[in-house]
Design a protein around this motif. Structure first.
Motif, PDB file in Angstrom:
ATOM      1  N   LYS A   1     -32.558  14.311 101.337  1.00 49.25           N
ATOM      2  CA  LYS A   1     -31.104  14.248 101.176  1.00 49.25           C
ATOM      3  C   LYS A   1     -30.601  15.581 100.638  1.00 49.25           C
ATOM      4  O   LYS A   1     -31.129  16.125  99.692  1.00 49.25           O
ATOM      5  CB  LYS A   1     -30.714  13.119 100.228  1.00 49.25           C
ATOM      6  N   GLY A   2     -29.591  16.110 101.306  1.00 49.09           N
ATOM      7  CA  GLY A   2     -29.020  17.374 100.885  1.00 49.09           C
ATOM      8  C   GLY A   2     -29.795  18.601 101.320  1.00 49.09           C
ATOM      9  O   GLY A   2     -29.447  19.717 100.950  1.00 49.09           O
ATOM     10  N   THR A   3     -30.826  18.400 102.116  1.00 50.08           N
ATOM     11  CA  THR A   3     -31.604  19.548 102.607  1.00 50.08           C
ATOM     12  C   THR A   3     -31.195  19.858 104.039  1.00 50.08           C
ATOM     13  O   THR A   3     -30.466  19.099 104.676  1.00 50.08           O
ATOM     14  CB  THR A   3     -33.123  19.266 102.583  1.00 50.08           C
ATOM     15  N   LYS A   4     -31.732  20.929 104.552  1.00 52.77           N
ATOM     16  CA  LYS A   4     -31.463  21.297 105.945  1.00 52.77           C
ATOM     17  C   LYS A   4     -32.075  20.294 106.921  1.00 52.77           C
ATOM     18  O   LYS A   4     -31.785  20.327 108.113  1.00 52.77           O
ATOM     19  CB  LYS A   4     -31.952  22.706 106.242  1.00 52.77           C
ATOM     20  N   PHE A   5     -32.911  19.382 106.419  1.00 55.94           N
ATOM     21  CA  PHE A   5     -33.567  18.393 107.276  1.00 55.94           C
ATOM     22  C   PHE A   5     -32.844  17.053 107.323  1.00 55.94           C
ATOM     23  O   PHE A   5     -33.196  16.192 108.124  1.00 55.94           O
ATOM     24  CB  PHE A   5     -35.012  18.168 106.806  1.00 55.94           C
ATOM     25  N   GLU A   6     -31.842  16.873 106.494  1.00 58.70           N
ATOM     26  CA  GLU A   6     -31.170  15.570 106.386  1.00 58.70           C
ATOM     27  C   GLU A   6     -30.640  15.071 107.735  1.00 58.70           C
ATOM     28  O   GLU A   6     -30.866  13.911 108.115  1.00 58.70           O
ATOM     29  CB  GLU A   6     -30.030  15.639 105.375  1.00 58.70           C
ATOM     30  N   GLU A   7     -29.964  15.918 108.465  1.00 58.52           N
ATOM     31  CA  GLU A   7     -29.393  15.506 109.751  1.00 58.52           C
ATOM     32  C   GLU A   7     -30.482  15.118 110.746  1.00 58.52           C
ATOM     33  O   GLU A   7     -30.370  14.111 111.451  1.00 58.52           O
ATOM     34  CB  GLU A   7     -28.520  16.629 110.317  1.00 58.52           C
ATOM     35  N   GLN A   8     -31.550  15.907 110.804  1.00 61.60           N
ATOM     36  CA  GLN A   8     -32.645  15.595 111.730  1.00 61.60           C
ATOM     37  C   GLN A   8     -33.339  14.294 111.343  1.00 61.60           C
ATOM     38  O   GLN A   8     -33.710  13.498 112.209  1.00 61.60           O
ATOM     39  CB  GLN A   8     -33.660  16.741 111.785  1.00 61.60           C
ATOM     40  N   ILE A   9     -33.496  14.072 110.058  1.00 72.22           N
ATOM     41  CA  ILE A   9     -34.108  12.824 109.589  1.00 72.22           C
ATOM     42  C   ILE A   9     -33.257  11.637 110.016  1.00 72.22           C
ATOM     43  O   ILE A   9     -33.776  10.617 110.494  1.00 72.22           O
ATOM     44  CB  ILE A   9     -34.315  12.862 108.055  1.00 72.22           C
ATOM     45  N   ASP A  10     -31.929  11.745 109.880  1.00 77.24           N
ATOM     46  CA  ASP A  10     -31.041  10.670 110.322  1.00 77.24           C
ATOM     47  C   ASP A  10     -31.176  10.426 111.825  1.00 77.24           C
ATOM     48  O   ASP A  10     -31.237   9.276 112.272  1.00 77.24           O
ATOM     49  CB  ASP A  10     -29.585  10.970 109.968  1.00 77.24           C
ATOM     50  N   LYS A  11     -31.227  11.496 112.605  1.00 76.65           N
ATOM     51  CA  LYS A  11     -31.386  11.360 114.059  1.00 76.65           C
ATOM     52  C   LYS A  11     -32.718  10.692 114.392  1.00 76.65           C
ATOM     53  O   LYS A  11     -32.778   9.800 115.252  1.00 76.65           O
ATOM     54  CB  LYS A  11     -31.307  12.726 114.736  1.00 76.65           C
ATOM     55  N   ASN A  12     -33.767  11.123 113.722  1.00 76.96           N
ATOM     56  CA  ASN A  12     -35.078  10.512 113.951  1.00 76.96           C
ATOM     57  C   ASN A  12     -35.050   9.022 113.627  1.00 76.96           C
ATOM     58  O   ASN A  12     -35.597   8.201 114.368  1.00 76.96           O
ATOM     59  CB  ASN A  12     -36.155  11.197 113.115  1.00 76.96           C
ATOM     60  N   GLY A  13     -34.411   8.678 112.513  1.00 75.99           N
ATOM     61  CA  GLY A  13     -34.325   7.277 112.108  1.00 75.99           C
ATOM     62  C   GLY A  13     -33.585   6.433 113.130  1.00 75.99           C
ATOM     63  O   GLY A  13     -34.022   5.331 113.484  1.00 75.99           O
ATOM     64  N   LYS A  14     -32.474   6.941 113.616  1.00 72.40           N
ATOM     65  CA  LYS A  14     -31.702   6.209 114.636  1.00 72.40           C
ATOM     66  C   LYS A  14     -32.519   6.045 115.910  1.00 72.40           C
ATOM     67  O   LYS A  14     -32.494   4.985 116.543  1.00 72.40           O
ATOM     68  CB  LYS A  14     -30.385   6.921 114.956  1.00 72.40           C
ATOM     69  N   GLY A  15     -33.256   7.083 116.289  1.00 70.72           N
ATOM     70  CA  GLY A  15     -34.114   6.991 117.465  1.00 70.72           C
ATOM     71  C   GLY A  15     -35.184   5.927 117.309  1.00 70.72           C
ATOM     72  O   GLY A  15     -35.468   5.169 118.243  1.00 70.72           O
ATOM     73  N   GLU A  16     -35.758   5.866 116.124  1.00 67.07           N
ATOM     74  CA  GLU A  16     -36.789   4.858 115.858  1.00 67.07           C
ATOM     75  C   GLU A  16     -36.190   3.449 115.893  1.00 67.07           C
ATOM     76  O   GLU A  16     -36.805   2.518 116.420  1.00 67.07           O
ATOM     77  CB  GLU A  16     -37.464   5.116 114.514  1.00 67.07           C
ATOM     78  N   GLU A  17     -34.983   3.289 115.334  1.00 71.15           N
ATOM     79  CA  GLU A  17     -34.308   1.979 115.373  1.00 71.15           C
ATOM     80  C   GLU A  17     -34.076   1.544 116.812  1.00 71.15           C
ATOM     81  O   GLU A  17     -34.337   0.397 117.183  1.00 71.15           O
ATOM     82  CB  GLU A  17     -32.971   2.038 114.641  1.00 71.15           C
ATOM     83  N   GLN A  18     -33.565   2.461 117.625  1.00 68.24           N
ATOM     84  CA  GLN A  18     -33.320   2.145 119.032  1.00 68.24           C
ATOM     85  C   GLN A  18     -34.621   1.836 119.759  1.00 68.24           C
ATOM     86  O   GLN A  18     -34.687   0.923 120.581  1.00 68.24           O
ATOM     87  CB  GLN A  18     -32.587   3.296 119.711  1.00 68.24           C
ATOM     88  N   GLY A  19     -35.657   2.598 119.442  1.00 72.14           N
ATOM     89  CA  GLY A  19     -36.962   2.350 120.053  1.00 72.14           C
ATOM     90  C   GLY A  19     -37.485   0.971 119.695  1.00 72.14           C
ATOM     91  O   GLY A  19     -38.039   0.267 120.548  1.00 72.14           O
ATOM     92  N   ALA A  20     -37.307   0.571 118.453  1.00 72.06           N
ATOM     93  CA  ALA A  20     -37.772  -0.751 118.021  1.00 72.06           C
ATOM     94  C   ALA A  20     -37.082  -1.849 118.821  1.00 72.06           C
ATOM     95  O   ALA A  20     -37.732  -2.791 119.298  1.00 72.06           O
ATOM     96  CB  ALA A  20     -37.521  -0.940 116.530  1.00 72.06           C
TER      97      ALA A  20
END
Length: 134
Positions: free
Chosen positions: A8-27
């Motif tokens: 949270k608050g890092t340069k990776f936050e947005e990518q982590i959110d995208k990855n999470g949404k992708g995993e949710e959709q994949g599930a």
């Protein structure tokens, strides 16, 4: 060391959110494919796809923890969500009736089965919370 909120608050936050949404959709996709496979008598394939769906949902959960999207007060959250799960029973059954009203009997039956699951989830969560508070 906890992984809660580490991105949270890092340069990776947005990518982590995208990855999470992708995993949710994949599930959801794999669970849907598992349902279709089961419906077609492909039981072994259905089981494999359900395991993949569970993995994908676990991955989504990890990404949510990375960005601090999960309430850390587990039992307080479960206390709040238990009635939501239980109350879904009535609204889902009403929805199933509407589906049945336009001739979608099989879909209505599936929604009714989901409604029963949601009520059971609420009961399970309530029992967990009650047990924890003793």
């Amino acid at each position: 060391m906890s992984i809660y909120g580490v991105t949270k608050g890092t340069k990776f936050e947005e990518q982590i959110d995208k990855n999470g949404k992708g995993e949710e959709q994949g599930a959801g996709m794999y669970a849907g494919l598992a349902y279709l496979a089961k419906e077609r008598g492909l039981d072994e394939l259905s089981e494999v796809l359900l395991k993949i769906a569970a993995d994908e949902m676990r991955h989504a959960g990890i990404y949510a923890v990375f960005n601090g999207h999960i309430n850390q007060d587990i039992f307080e959250f479960l206390k709040k969500i238990a009635p939501v799960e239980s109350n879904a029973f009535e609204s889902l059954n009403q929805f199933a009736s509407k589906m049945r009203g336009i001739g979608l009997e099989d879909a209505a039956k599936q929604i009714e089965a989901i409604a029963v699951d949601e009520r059971r989830h609420g009961e399970l969560l309530k029992n967990i919370v009650d047990k924890q508070s003793k």
